[in-house]
Scaffold this active site. Sequence first.
Site, mmCIF file in Angstrom:
data_model
loop_
_atom_site.group_PDB
_atom_site.id
_atom_site.type_symbol
_atom_site.label_atom_id
_atom_site.label_comp_id
_atom_site.label_asym_id
_atom_site.label_seq_id
_atom_site.Cartn_x
_atom_site.Cartn_y
_atom_site.Cartn_z
ATOM 1 N N LYS A 3 4.360 0.023 -4.898
ATOM 2 C CA LYS A 3 4.531 -0.927 -3.790
ATOM 3 C C LYS A 3 3.543 -2.097 -3.855
ATOM 4 O O LYS A 3 3.330 -2.804 -2.861
ATOM 5 C CB LYS A 3 4.425 -0.253 -2.400
ATOM 6 C CG LYS A 3 5.318 0.941 -2.157
ATOM 7 C CD LYS A 3 6.713 0.820 -2.702
ATOM 8 C CE LYS A 3 7.583 -0.156 -1.988
ATOM 9 N NZ LYS A 3 8.939 -0.201 -2.622
ATOM 10 N N GLY A 4 2.949 -2.299 -5.027
ATOM 11 C CA GLY A 4 1.991 -3.408 -5.166
ATOM 12 C C GLY A 4 2.662 -4.752 -5.410
ATOM 13 O O GLY A 4 2.085 -5.810 -5.161
ATOM 14 N N ARG B 241 -2.735 -4.151 -3.840
ATOM 15 C CA ARG B 241 -2.382 -4.739 -2.544
ATOM 16 C C ARG B 241 -3.226 -4.041 -1.500
ATOM 17 O O ARG B 241 -3.620 -2.878 -1.709
ATOM 18 C CB ARG B 241 -0.899 -4.461 -2.340
ATOM 19 C CG ARG B 241 -0.261 -4.947 -1.078
ATOM 20 C CD ARG B 241 1.219 -4.543 -1.105
ATOM 21 N NE ARG B 241 1.960 -5.066 0.013
ATOM 22 C CZ ARG B 241 3.221 -4.734 0.286
ATOM 23 N NH1 ARG B 241 3.877 -3.880 -0.506
ATOM 24 N NH2 ARG B 241 3.845 -5.237 1.323
ATOM 25 N N LYS C 190 13.035 -4.565 -1.961
ATOM 26 C CA LYS C 190 11.763 -5.276 -2.176
ATOM 27 C C LYS C 190 11.633 -6.293 -1.067
ATOM 28 O O LYS C 190 12.417 -7.248 -1.000
ATOM 29 C CB LYS C 190 11.736 -5.984 -3.530
ATOM 30 C CG LYS C 190 12.089 -5.104 -4.695
ATOM 31 C CD LYS C 190 11.037 -4.035 -4.953
ATOM 32 C CE LYS C 190 11.532 -3.078 -6.025
ATOM 33 N NZ LYS C 190 10.589 -2.004 -6.309
ATOM 34 N N GLY C 191 10.651 -6.061 -0.201
ATOM 35 C CA GLY C 191 10.513 -6.924 0.962
ATOM 36 C C GLY C 191 11.253 -6.314 2.145
ATOM 37 O O GLY C 191 11.836 -7.027 2.965
ATOM 38 N N PRO D 115 11.703 -4.528 5.765
ATOM 39 C CA PRO D 115 10.947 -4.581 7.020
ATOM 40 C C PRO D 115 10.089 -3.321 7.139
ATOM 41 O O PRO D 115 10.536 -2.231 6.750
ATOM 42 C CB PRO D 115 12.024 -4.593 8.107
ATOM 43 C CG PRO D 115 13.333 -4.712 7.418
ATOM 44 C CD PRO D 115 13.155 -4.444 5.953
ATOM 45 N N HIS D 116 8.888 -3.478 7.629
ATOM 46 C CA HIS D 116 7.999 -2.314 7.824
ATOM 47 C C HIS D 116 8.139 -1.805 9.247
ATOM 48 O O HIS D 116 8.323 -2.598 10.168
ATOM 49 C CB HIS D 116 6.537 -2.711 7.573
ATOM 50 C CG HIS D 116 6.249 -2.987 6.131
ATOM 51 N ND1 HIS D 116 4.983 -3.292 5.660
ATOM 52 C CD2 HIS D 116 7.058 -2.997 5.044
ATOM 53 C CE1 HIS D 116 5.036 -3.475 4.358
ATOM 54 N NE2 HIS D 116 6.275 -3.313 3.959
HETATM 55 N N1 LIG Z 1 8.918 -12.153 -4.957
HETATM 56 C C1 LIG Z 1 8.976 -10.981 -4.322
HETATM 57 N N2 LIG Z 1 10.120 -10.548 -3.766
HETATM 58 C C2 LIG Z 1 10.178 -9.357 -3.123
HETATM 59 N N3 LIG Z 1 9.123 -8.521 -2.987
HETATM 60 C C3 LIG Z 1 7.961 -8.916 -3.535
HETATM 61 C C4 LIG Z 1 7.842 -10.138 -4.206
HETATM 62 N N4 LIG Z 1 6.556 -10.258 -4.618
HETATM 63 C C5 LIG Z 1 5.919 -9.169 -4.208
HETATM 64 N N5 LIG Z 1 6.760 -8.357 -3.550
HETATM 65 C C6 LIG Z 1 6.372 -7.088 -2.963
HETATM 66 O O1 LIG Z 1 6.721 -6.054 -3.857
HETATM 67 C C7 LIG Z 1 6.698 -4.868 -3.064
HETATM 68 C C8 LIG Z 1 7.350 -3.748 -3.837
HETATM 69 O O2 LIG Z 1 6.443 -3.401 -4.833
HETATM 70 P P1 LIG Z 1 6.863 -2.698 -6.175
HETATM 71 O O3 LIG Z 1 7.898 -3.507 -6.871
HETATM 72 O O4 LIG Z 1 5.616 -2.430 -6.930
HETATM 73 O O5 LIG Z 1 7.508 -1.359 -5.628
HETATM 74 S S1 LIG Z 1 7.809 -0.028 -6.442
HETATM 75 O O6 LIG Z 1 6.572 0.719 -6.529
HETATM 76 O O7 LIG Z 1 8.369 -0.388 -7.740
HETATM 77 O O8 LIG Z 1 8.807 0.683 -5.586
HETATM 78 C C9 LIG Z 1 7.400 -5.266 -1.792
HETATM 79 O O9 LIG Z 1 6.898 -4.454 -0.751
HETATM 80 P P2 LIG Z 1 7.595 -4.403 0.701
HETATM 81 O O10 LIG Z 1 7.504 -5.805 1.264
HETATM 82 O O11 LIG Z 1 6.785 -3.459 1.475
HETATM 83 O O12 LIG Z 1 9.003 -3.973 0.485
HETATM 84 C C10 LIG Z 1 7.043 -6.741 -1.645
HETATM 85 O O13 LIG Z 1 6.117 -6.992 -0.614
#
Ligand SMILES: Nc1ncnc2c1ncn2[C@@H]1O[C@H](COP(=O)(O)OS(=O)(=O)O)[C@@H](OP(=O)(O)O)[C@H]1O
Length: 320
Positions: free
Chosen positions: A78-79, A159, A283-284, A286-287
Amino acid sequence: MSRSLAWGYEPGGGGDWGTGRALGVPAPPQVPPGARAPAVPAARATSPARRPGAPGLPVASGSGLRRFPQALIVGVKKGGTRALLEFLRLHPDVRALGSEPHFFDRCYDRGLAWYRSLMPRTLDGQITMEKTPSYFVTQEAPRRIHSMSPDTKLIVVVRNPVTRAISDYAQTLSKTPGLPSFRALAFRHGLGPVDTAWSAIRIGLYAQHLENWLRYFPLSHFLFVSGERLVSDPAGEVGRVQDFLGLKRVVTDKHFYFNATKGFPCLKKAQGSSRPRCLGKSKGRPHPRVPQAVVQRLQDFYRPFNRKFYQMTSQDFGWD
Ligand SMILES: Nc1ncnc2c1ncn2[C@@H]1O[C@H](COP(=O)(O)OS(=O)(=O)O)[C@@H](OP(=O)(O)O)[C@H]1O
């Protein structure tokens, strides 16, 4: 493989990442848990032998060779590891496995030859990469990666551990309706001590995990990427990564735009496409709302570990 699995969102579009696979890269062979891949030598604790066909040597097949990764994104969950890998894949000298192979944590007994067979072919001068965020918290991963190659470059996207824990929880919640609240899982006995046995908490103890890695690799082999800056200044962070990998800075701010609907930077053109693309909706996410008092307690809990991590890496990530 549909590209939309990797880049699930674009203006006017939807979709989800689903498998975590990406852009035209075949999925690794699916072997049932406990089953062994046939006719592949087991990985050894020592460096691979240098003989033709041995696990340590590249395998010629079609155009280019399948090689072991010279660089790995080893964490953290989730980084922002997917975003970083997809940004790097824009570089013509980077070839990456789209899925997470989990070789150095879950699949090590399938052997190095199996691992290399998953890799995309590369030409001389191109870098092979993969990302598996759980490597960073796997006790055996540093030793195993070192035995594959002590020259491996290691990238860790970090993060704020509190936000990371909430993101981790949000992911579990999306798959497990009825999960107890974040607060109930984060503290023992109601509002007792922080529960470091819960993986969402434990993963954020970056200094502790890094200590394990430093038994095998010097600090110079690591690059720590700020997950926060990867969102606020993707070109800047990807620029640092390209420098670390010895690559020309080909991926620049010209490649990104901020997508207000998604709330994240997206690519003006994804690899091999002329269309803008954002990451999928996993990815992204809502929390869930977590009470400020809970957030504050966890901030206080992580502070000494964060400070130690800043000292170890000589980088202040600004989480306090
Ligand atoms: N450009 C872009 N678009 C979307 N999301 C982005 C981006 N850059 C960073 N992030 C952040 O990536 C978080 C998910 O991290 P990971 O890809 O490492 O997750 S995982 O471990 O592979 O499941 C994800 O976490 P959450 O927001 O909590 O969903 C995002 O905050």
